[in-house]
Design an enzyme around this catalytic site. Structure first.
Site, short mmCIF file in Angstrom:
data_model
loop_
_atom_site.label_atom_id
_atom_site.label_comp_id
_atom_site.label_asym_id
_atom_site.label_seq_id
_atom_site.Cartn_x
_atom_site.Cartn_y
_atom_site.Cartn_z
N ASP A 263 0.90 -1.22 0.03
CA ASP A 263 0.04 0.19 -0.03
C ASP A 263 0.87 1.10 -0.07
O ASP A 263 2.02 1.40 0.76
CB ASP A 263 -0.86 -0.02 1.18
CG ASP A 263 -1.93 0.96 1.15
OD1 ASP A 263 -2.84 1.12 0.51
OD2 ASP A 263 -1.78 1.98 2.09
N GLU B 200 14.54 -15.09 0.76
CA GLU B 200 14.59 -16.27 1.70
C GLU B 200 13.82 -17.49 1.61
O GLU B 200 14.17 -18.47 2.35
CB GLU B 200 14.43 -15.55 3.29
CG GLU B 200 15.33 -14.59 3.74
CD GLU B 200 15.10 -13.78 4.99
OE1 GLU B 200 14.06 -14.19 5.61
OE2 GLU B 200 15.75 -12.89 5.43
C1 GLC Z 1 -4.28 3.03 -0.66
C2 GLC Z 1 -5.71 2.17 -0.20
C3 GLC Z 1 -6.54 2.95 0.15
C4 GLC Z 1 -6.26 3.76 1.37
C5 GLC Z 1 -4.92 4.24 1.21
C6 GLC Z 1 -4.44 4.59 2.68
O1 GLC Z 1 -4.42 3.82 -1.46
O2 GLC Z 1 -5.68 1.33 -1.47
O3 GLC Z 1 -7.94 2.32 0.29
O4 GLC Z 1 -7.32 4.47 1.83
O5 GLC Z 1 -4.05 3.66 0.79
O6 GLC Z 1 -4.06 3.61 3.30
#
Ligand code: GLC
Length: 561
Positions: free
Chosen positions: A217, A271
């Site tokens: 993310d 790993e």
């Molecule tokens: C990413 C995720 C989204 C979230 C953001 C903050 O873009 O896909 O859903 O709100 O990160 O974590």
């Protein structure tokens, strides 16, 4: 590199190779909205496990689980309070192990979401930081700064949160902390070795439990220029790649130092045998995306250009060529996405007039302009069959196989996404693509669970349910199933050869050939177009005669090529 795939049902050897991800189809499960096993209205891990058979029957290669970790749900689970546990409302670690075991038994890989840019404000580290003095080691794991102004009453910089409003929140002791998203999502300080070490532990924790890969993310946000004094950037909502500099000089997005972190992670992935895989969510300029996707780093990066492209042949062709060239340059494969938990579902997006501002449409509760659902679905399926014929990985979002539309008329009182409140009602947010799935025609929450659903489902949900579509060859579900079954049989290598030239592209035709005589032809115009000779394998809308109807994709196989 050439990867050989074999016909599904006779040989699944390809899934066990190190390269299983290169042309995998990955299905995103948003756990709270997938299936609810205990009737509390919230989807959970045992619910997801009980529905894995649907994914195996659909014919995907892997499942990616959006966050299921303990969370206060300030951002749908992307505010993680504990990276190495399961939210009690969603189950236990034993339930997670059971899910992985069942997925593997069915031949499905499992990927989990890692959220390294920020934690929840309920995370033990942030709570400790709040209790600790300014300048303490506990506060050094996050980004705390004194404010500007005579009494520190102004935020340290003009940085704006992606969800609207300032990216800084002030504490009662007068200090400010950074959050590029909601105030409940404080940003980590990745210059701190303790933060780095803790994420290595997390990656190993899930890898040891059998997880095959990770979706990373906000991968482009981790490295920040925290040298004093912090720089103002001119209060722009700089979440759009096009606003970013080409040279990595932005103070918090896409800085060059972020790549050290992912090179370090690669050491952890390697790993394992087979090595764990990863895909970056990196909203950066195309020219800079390849760096995240190299084999020395994450291996793949999402390309959202395809998702954002208008359904015009020239636009799509340019986007496909760029993505394939970038992926090749990185030694990766391209990624294709049409829907996910952050965007308006593509069956609706493509039913809106091209010039329509989708946010404004959502704010009108889907009334203006009126959505042409049939048209949207037709275009969406044409786009999907095009996507599934491209070299690389396809990422599907739960419910798109049912052709689900965006639920645009959710009552404002029901909205949960922080985007709605943080933008002060300027954006309706992302709840409309997160409405719990319809599995059955009727019954409580249409088979999602026995006790309602955390977001209201629309009255027509039963008609678009899995049960209603099963066995109907024209239904989206059966089109996806057939496409995925054929794809497995047809996939050979990663080559693509255009047979339509740029002129045809301008006229609305995209035609390419994959190895083994697999042709994909998409008609993005209002007039019928010629179909290549050969066996018609599948089409996104009925084909009668020798011409490809408007807004349709067909897969055709020629005998020997
Ligand atoms: C990413 C995720 C989204 C979230 C953001 C903050 O873009 O896909 O859903 O709100 O990160 O974590």
């Amino acid at each position: 590199m050439t990867v050989r795939y074999h016909a599904a049902g006779t040989d699944t050897a390809h899934r066990d190779t190190r390269d299983w991800w290169r042309q995998a189809v990955v299905y995103q499960v948003y756990p709270r909205s997938f299936a609810d096993s205990d009737g509390d209205g919230i989807g959970d891990l045992p619910g997801a496990t009980s529905r894995l058979g649907h994914l195996a029957a659909l014919g995907v290669d892997a499942v990616w689980l959006s966050p299921f970790y303990p969370s206060e749900l300030a951002d749908g689970g992307y505010d993680v309070a504990d990276y190495r546990d399961v939210d009690p409302r969603l189950g236990t670690l034993d339930d997670f192990d059971a899910l992985v075991a069942e997925a593997h038994r069915l031949g499905l890989k499992v990927m989990v979401d890692i959220v390294p840019n920020h934690s929840s404000d309920q995370h033990a580290w942030f709570q400790e930081a709040l209790r600790s003095a300014p300048g303490s080691a506990a506060r050094e794991r996050y980004v705390f700064r004194a404010g500007k102004g005579e009494h520190g009453e102004l935020p340290p910089t003009d940085w704006v949160s992606c969800f609207g409003g300032p990216a800084w929140t002030r504490l009662p002791d007068g200090w400010w902390y950074l959050h590029l998203f909601a105030p409940q999502q404080p940003d980590f300080n990745w210059d701190n070795p303790e933060v780095r070490a803790d994420f290595r532990t997390t990656l190993r924790f899930w890898s040891d439990r059998g997880v095959d890969g990770f979706r990373v993310d906000v991968a482009h946000g981790l490295a920040k220029d925290l040298a004093a004094p912090l720089r103002d950037i001119g209060a722009v909502e700089a979440c759009e790649p096009r606003d970013l500099p080409e040279d990595g000089s932005h103070p918090f997005w896409d800085r060059d130092e972020v790549h050290e972190i992912f090179r370090d992670w690669r050491g952890v992935f390697d790993e394992y045998d087979p090595p764990r895989v990863a895909v970056a969510e990196a909203w950066v300029r195309n020219s800079r995306r390849t760096a995240y996707a190299t084999p020395q780093e994450l291996g793949q990066a999402f390309n959202f250009d395809f998702l954002e492209a208008a359904l015009r042949a020239g636009v799509l062709r340019a986007c496909i060529d760029t993505a394939l060239a970038d992926a090749r340059a990185a030694g990766a494969t391209a990624t294709w996405v049409l829907s996910n938990h952050d965007v308006i579902r593509h069956a609706s997006r493509h039913g809106l007039p091209e010039a329509c501002d989708a946010e404004a449409w959502l704010l009108s509760d889907g009334r203006r302009p009126a959505l042409d659902r049939e048209d949207g679905l037709r275009r969406a399926l044409a786009a999907t069959l095009l996507m599934l014929a491209l070299p690389g990985s396809g990422y599907l979002y739960q419910g798109e196989e049912l052709g689900l539309p965006e639920v645009a008329d959710l009552d404002r009182a029901a909205l949960q996404d922080p985007v709605w409140t943080r933008s002060q009602g300027r954006s309706k947010g992302r709840d409309g693509c997160r409405v719990p799935l319809p599995w059955r025609r009727d019954g409580s929450s249409y088979g999602f669970g026995s006790g309602g659903s955390w977001l209201p489902q629309p009255p027509y949900w039963g008609e678009v349910s899995v049960e209603a579509q099963e066995g109907d060859p024209a239904a989206p579900l059966e089109v996806y199933r057939t496409a995925l079954r054929l794809r497995r049989r047809l996939l050979a290598d990663e080559a693509l050869e255009w047979l339509s030239g740029p002129d045809e592209a301008a006229g609305g035709l995209l035609h390419f050939r994959r190895s083994g005589g697999w042709h994909c032809v998409t008609n993005l115009s209002d007039t019928p177009q010629p179909l290549p000779g050969g066996t018609l394998l599948l089409s996104s809308a009925p084909v009668t005669g020798e011409r490809l109807p408007p807004w349709t994709t067909a897969w055709v196989r020629t005998a020997t090529e």
